[in-house]
Write a protein that holds these residues in place. Sequence first.
Motif, PDB file in Angstrom:
ATOM      1  N   PHE A 121      -3.153  -1.325   1.117  1.00 27.84           N
ATOM      2  CA  PHE A 121      -3.869  -1.087  -0.126  1.00 27.84           C
ATOM      3  C   PHE A 121      -2.909  -0.547  -1.167  1.00 27.84           C
ATOM      4  N   SER A 122      -3.218  -0.772  -2.440  1.00 26.85           N
ATOM      5  CA  SER A 122      -2.376  -0.251  -3.508  1.00 26.85           C
ATOM      6  C   SER A 122      -2.648   1.239  -3.694  1.00 26.85           C
ATOM      7  N   GLU A 123      -1.798   1.852  -4.474  1.00 27.38           N
ATOM      8  CA  GLU A 123      -1.944   3.280  -4.746  1.00 27.38           C
ATOM      9  C   GLU A 123      -3.230   3.518  -5.526  1.00 27.38           C
TER      10      GLU A 123
END
Length: 91
Positions: free
Chosen positions: A82-84
């Motif tokens: 997942f992205s930040e």
Amino acid sequence: MNTLLISSAFGIFWLTLLFALCFIGVHVLRLARLGQLYRKQASKTPEKNEEKTDKTTEAAPEKIPEPIYYIVERKKRVKSNFSEPKQIRFK
């Protein structure tokens, strides 16, 4: 003071009685209608069932249905990276 309480109690009693009578009346009518529909269906079904059983027994012998196989594709997993997290500001 007591007369106001008694009159409101009588009013509540009569309204409750009226509601109960209407409730019972509506349900009696619904049950009567369902009974009529049930009688109509019951009178029609034996004739149709007799005709169907005569035709099916004479026309076709019993066949064992073949099993049905379904081809099901496996679900692909979504990437686990997942992205930040982003900061959200409310106005």
